[in-house]
Write an enzyme that holds these catalytic residues in place. Structure first.
Site, PDB file in Angstrom:
ATOM      1  N   ASP A   1      -7.485   6.487   6.627  1.00  0.00           N
ATOM      2  CA  ASP A   1      -7.246   6.761   5.209  1.00  0.00           C
ATOM      3  C   ASP A   1      -7.921   5.758   4.279  1.00  0.00           C
ATOM      4  OD1 ASP A   1      -5.649   8.897   6.007  1.00  0.00           O
ATOM      5  OD2 ASP A   1      -3.877   7.616   6.136  1.00  0.00           O
TER       6      ASP A   1
ATOM      7  N   LYS B   1     -12.797   7.655   3.589  1.00  0.00           N
ATOM      8  CA  LYS B   1     -14.035   8.123   4.250  1.00  0.00           C
ATOM      9  C   LYS B   1     -14.537   9.420   3.634  1.00  0.00           C
ATOM     10  CE  LYS B   1     -11.673   8.217   8.099  1.00  0.00           C
ATOM     11  NZ  LYS B   1     -10.460   7.502   7.701  1.00  0.00           N
TER      12      LYS B   1
ATOM     13  N   GLY C   1      -7.131  13.704   7.486  1.00  0.00           N
ATOM     14  CA  GLY C   1      -6.962  14.309   6.169  1.00  0.00           C
ATOM     15  C   GLY C   1      -7.890  13.560   5.240  1.00  0.00           C
ATOM     16  N   HIS C   2      -8.983  14.197   4.872  1.00  0.00           N
ATOM     17  CA  HIS C   2     -10.010  13.536   4.067  1.00  0.00           C
ATOM     18  C   HIS C   2     -10.012  14.155   2.672  1.00  0.00           C
ATOM     19  CE1 HIS C   2     -12.269  12.257   7.982  1.00  0.00           C
ATOM     20  NE2 HIS C   2     -11.055  11.779   7.888  1.00  0.00           N
TER      21      HIS C   2
ATOM     22  N   GLN D   1      -9.845   8.903  11.433  1.00  0.00           N
ATOM     23  CA  GLN D   1      -8.962   7.771  11.751  1.00  0.00           C
ATOM     24  C   GLN D   1      -9.684   6.451  11.418  1.00  0.00           C
ATOM     25  OE1 GLN D   1      -9.113  10.422  14.542  1.00  0.00           O
ATOM     26  NE2 GLN D   1      -7.781  11.324  13.020  1.00  0.00           N
TER      27      GLN D   1
HETATM   28  P1  GDP Z   1      -9.778   9.317   4.436  1.00  0.00           P
HETATM   29  O1  GDP Z   1      -8.849   9.885   5.456  1.00  0.00           O
HETATM   30  O2  GDP Z   1     -10.397   8.039   4.896  1.00  0.00           O
HETATM   31  O3  GDP Z   1     -10.803  10.284   3.942  1.00  0.00           O
HETATM   32  O4  GDP Z   1      -8.862   8.932   3.179  1.00  0.00           O
HETATM   33  P2  GDP Z   1      -7.674   9.827   2.558  1.00  0.00           P
HETATM   34  O5  GDP Z   1      -8.254  10.930   1.786  1.00  0.00           O
HETATM   35  O6  GDP Z   1      -6.655  10.154   3.593  1.00  0.00           O
HETATM   36  O7  GDP Z   1      -6.969   8.759   1.633  1.00  0.00           O
HETATM   37  C1  GDP Z   1      -7.642   8.127   0.591  1.00  0.00           C
HETATM   38  C2  GDP Z   1      -6.890   8.415  -0.710  1.00  0.00           C
HETATM   39  O8  GDP Z   1      -7.332   7.541  -1.721  1.00  0.00           O
HETATM   40  C3  GDP Z   1      -7.169   9.812  -1.243  1.00  0.00           C
HETATM   41  O9  GDP Z   1      -6.051  10.250  -1.960  1.00  0.00           O
HETATM   42  C4  GDP Z   1      -8.351   9.588  -2.186  1.00  0.00           C
HETATM   43  O10 GDP Z   1      -8.433  10.572  -3.214  1.00  0.00           O
HETATM   44  C5  GDP Z   1      -8.003   8.249  -2.753  1.00  0.00           C
HETATM   45  N1  GDP Z   1      -9.120   7.380  -3.120  1.00  0.00           N
HETATM   46  C6  GDP Z   1     -10.329   7.236  -2.514  1.00  0.00           C
HETATM   47  N2  GDP Z   1     -11.044   6.259  -3.110  1.00  0.00           N
HETATM   48  C7  GDP Z   1     -10.273   5.784  -4.113  1.00  0.00           C
HETATM   49  C8  GDP Z   1     -10.444   4.738  -5.081  1.00  0.00           C
HETATM   50  O11 GDP Z   1     -11.449   4.044  -5.118  1.00  0.00           O
HETATM   51  N3  GDP Z   1      -9.414   4.531  -5.942  1.00  0.00           N
HETATM   52  C9  GDP Z   1      -8.271   5.270  -5.920  1.00  0.00           C
HETATM   53  N4  GDP Z   1      -7.335   4.990  -6.812  1.00  0.00           N
HETATM   54  N5  GDP Z   1      -8.077   6.258  -5.036  1.00  0.00           N
HETATM   55  C10 GDP Z   1      -9.066   6.496  -4.135  1.00  0.00           C
HETATM   56  P1  IMO Z   2      -7.864  10.009   8.693  1.00  0.00           P
HETATM   57  O1  IMO Z   2      -9.104  10.581   9.306  1.00  0.00           O
HETATM   58  C1  IMO Z   2      -4.319   7.565   9.313  1.00  0.00           C
HETATM   59  C2  IMO Z   2      -2.274   7.930  13.162  1.00  0.00           C
HETATM   60  C3  IMO Z   2      -0.897   8.565  13.176  1.00  0.00           C
HETATM   61  C4  IMO Z   2      -0.286   7.822  14.336  1.00  0.00           C
HETATM   62  C5  IMO Z   2      -1.443   7.662  15.313  1.00  0.00           C
HETATM   63  C6  IMO Z   2      -1.497   8.725  16.401  1.00  0.00           C
HETATM   64  O2  IMO Z   2      -7.317  10.802   7.576  1.00  0.00           O
HETATM   65  O3  IMO Z   2      -8.071   8.565   8.367  1.00  0.00           O
HETATM   66  P2  IMO Z   2      -2.176  11.295  16.442  1.00  0.00           P
HETATM   67  O4  IMO Z   2      -1.599  12.476  15.714  1.00  0.00           O
HETATM   68  O5  IMO Z   2      -3.625  11.066  16.154  1.00  0.00           O
HETATM   69  O6  IMO Z   2      -1.885  11.297  17.905  1.00  0.00           O
HETATM   70  O7  IMO Z   2      -1.381  10.029  15.842  1.00  0.00           O
HETATM   71  O8  IMO Z   2      -2.632   7.766  14.522  1.00  0.00           O
HETATM   72  N1  IMO Z   2      -3.329   8.769  12.533  1.00  0.00           N
HETATM   73  C7  IMO Z   2      -3.865   8.510  11.338  1.00  0.00           C
HETATM   74  N2  IMO Z   2      -3.571   7.562  10.422  1.00  0.00           N
HETATM   75  N3  IMO Z   2      -5.337   8.406   9.089  1.00  0.00           N
HETATM   76  C8  IMO Z   2      -5.669   9.349   9.998  1.00  0.00           C
HETATM   77  O9  IMO Z   2      -6.757  10.130   9.879  1.00  0.00           O
HETATM   78  C9  IMO Z   2      -4.891   9.452  11.171  1.00  0.00           C
HETATM   79  N4  IMO Z   2      -4.939  10.272  12.247  1.00  0.00           N
HETATM   80  C10 IMO Z   2      -3.983   9.829  13.081  1.00  0.00           C
HETATM   81  O10 IMO Z   2      -0.226   8.346  11.976  1.00  0.00           O
HETATM   82  O11 IMO Z   2       0.101   6.532  13.941  1.00  0.00           O
HETATM   83 MG    MG Z   3      -6.838  10.507   5.639  1.00  0.00          MG
END
Ligand code: GDP
Ligand code: IMO
Ligand code: MG
Length: 446
Positions: free
Chosen positions: A30, A33, A57-58, A241
């Site tokens: 998270d 990416k 979840g991107h 991840q």
């Molecule tokens: P990913 O899994 O690495 O793609 O990241 P996620 O989407 O799960 O989580 C990142 C969260 O931070 C999302 O809600 C994005 O919209 C938000 N986000 C990304 N970059 C920034 C930033 O620079 N500032 C803020 N405030 N939010 C951001």
């Molecule tokens: P993105 O791509 C954050 C974590 C789960 C748990 C562990 C194992 O959005 O960054 P799983 O269901 O993969 O067997 O769970 O990994 N986990 C993540 N944490 N971002 C993710 O994906 C994750 N995908 C799995 O919360 O601790």
């Molecule tokens: Mg994510």
């Protein structure tokens, strides 16, 4: 050179033609990416996922409109870009079609641009049942998985009993293969976990219906990507991840079930390590983690509450609150090593706006000694006490700033310190969720 041969020129011209970048999470997931992959897609012809599944979840935000992708590469919002799901991904067909249909409804062409490897292992309903039954049985020792069947699906892949997408094309073989695997799963579900079993006929009927839809999307992705490279197209490999969730080098057993580090980009698409030219590691300006496991810099105070609230730190997939803490440079240095990072993308700098004092963890105290890298043994890792250095915060907001020179001086020195501790340069700074809220110091494709 006088000894120049056709062999040599073939090799050099190849590497001059296209540049291939891996984008990985360098913390516990998270990191943002999806946002960065979407942004950089302007410079590539194809984007590939290479591991994980719909546990990812991107989040992409473009002009205020939000899209969350779990399985389809984050390049999909750019018209004409080829999107690829490589052999290293575990695929839930239900999740894949749900996501593709959602995009199509919003006017995005998906089906003519998405290709999926026939070697991908399929996530079955019984994998989800096993994932959840096991987590329930673990009680307080649960890993806190996303409950998407990821772990059991990878187990079956390695055990050589998985149903792969290619198997869906042969109806007679499929029934036999599914019969075998469901016998085993249902035995474990009923006898070991006292959980409900999964119906064979229903699962088979679903798979047969899905087989028809997936068939036109199947392609030899290694050949497809190699051909793109031959044409001089840049490629991007999108990690899911984060490095510390890697099944080999992460905080085992509190990890996901795939290799999340950059080397997997080659393995999970069937290319070789020399096809990767650069690796961009994404880090938040602080740290978060969802699920259980060690997290030395975790905060349980008002600052942790600030990061959670201002950063909206709730899982994009499960909605679970993310644990929050200070930036951990020790963990980052390991991520630099495991991924041979060439540069960093720092996200969510704006979430630190309004904090008077910031901290960066520069070492761990363990056995009365200060060490600058975490012990590999997980039980020791949770004993580590972080050692911090303090930094002044900033009064003026960084939110939405797109020009590095407009950042407050203390924000610039905080970033400079991150860079120094990492030993690799920062290419990108993100100051908000929107694609436009970004500072590109050096484009990773230059
Ligand atoms: P990913 O899994 O690495 O793609 O990241 P996620 O989407 O799960 O989580 C990142 C969260 O931070 C999302 O809600 C994005 O919209 C938000 N986000 C990304 N970059 C920034 C930033 O620079 N500032 C803020 N405030 N939010 C951001
Ligand atoms: P993105 O791509 C954050 C974590 C789960 C748990 C562990 C194992 O959005 O960054 P799983 O269901 O993969 O067997 O769970 O990994 N986990 C993540 N944490 N971002 C993710 O994906 C994750 N995908 C799995 O919360 O601790
Ligand atoms: Mg994510």
């Amino acid at each position: 050179r006088s000894s120049g041969t056709s062999h040599q020129s073939a090799v050099t011209s190849h590497s001059q033609m296209s540049k291939n970048l891996v984008v990985i999470g360098a913390q516990w997931g998270d990191e943002g990416k999806g946002k960065i992959v979407d942004l950089l897609t302007e410079r590539v012809g194809a984007v590939a996922r290479f591991q994980g599944g719909h546990n990812a979840g991107h989040t992409l935000v473009i002009d205020g409109a939000k899209t969350v992708l779990s399985l389809i590469p984050s390049g999909i919002l750019h018209a004409g870009v080829q999107c690829v799901i490589g052999n290293g991904v575990v695929v839930s067909l239900e999740a894949l079609f749900r996501e593709a249909d959602m995009l199509v409804q919003r006017g995005i062409q998906v089906y003519d641009r998405l290709k999926v490897s026939p070697n991908c292992a399929v996530i079955l309903p019984s994998h989800i049942a096993l994932d959840r039954a096991r987590e329930r049985a673990q009680g307080v020792n649960a890993i806190g998985t996303t409950g998407r069947g990821i772990g059991p699906a990878y187990e079956d892949k390695v055990a050589r009993r998985a149903v792969r997408l290619a198997d869906l094309m042969q109806r007679d073989r499929l029934a036999a293969r599914l019969g075998e695997i469901l016998d085993f799963h249902n035995f474990v579900l009923s006898r070991y976990f006292s959980a409900e079993t999964v119906d064979f006929q229903r699962t088979l009927d679903e798979l047969v219906a899905q087989a028809e839809r997936i068939e036109p999307l199947l392609a030899d992705v290694s050949v497809l990507l190699r051909n793109e490279m031959k044409r001089g197209t840049n490629l991007m490999f999108e990690g899911a991840q984060g490095a510390l969730l890697d099944v080999d080098v992460g905080t085992y057993p509190f990890v996901t079930s795939s290799n999340t580090i950059a080397g997997e980009a080659a393995v999970g698409t069937g290319l070789g390590p020399r096809d990767i030219n650069a690796v961009l590691g994404i880090v938040k300006a602080y740290t978060t983690r969802v699920g259980a496991g060690p997290f030395p810099t975790e905060l349980f105070d008002e600052t942790g509450e600030h990061l959670s609230r201002v950063g909206h730190e709730f899982g994009a997939v499960t909605g679970r609150p993310r644990r929050c803490g200070w930036f951990d440079a020790v963990a980052m240095r390991r991520a630099v090593m495991h991924n041979s990072l060439s540069s960093l993308g720092v996200t969510k700098l704006d979430v630190l706006d309004g904090l008077d004092t910031l901290r960066i963890c520069t070492g761990y105290r363990i056995d009365g000694e200060i060490r600058d890298e975490p012990p590999l043994l997980p039980h020791r890792f949770s004993e580590c006490v972080p050692v911090y250095e303090e930094h002044k915060g900033w009064a003026e907001p960084t939110h939405g700033v797109t020009d590095f020179s407009k950042l407050p001086a203390t924000a610039r020195s905080y970033l400079a310190r991150m860079e120094e501790l990492a030993g690799v340069p920062i290419d990108i700074v993100s100051t908000g969720p929107d694609r436009a809220q970004t500072i590109v110091l050096r484009h990773p494709y230059d």
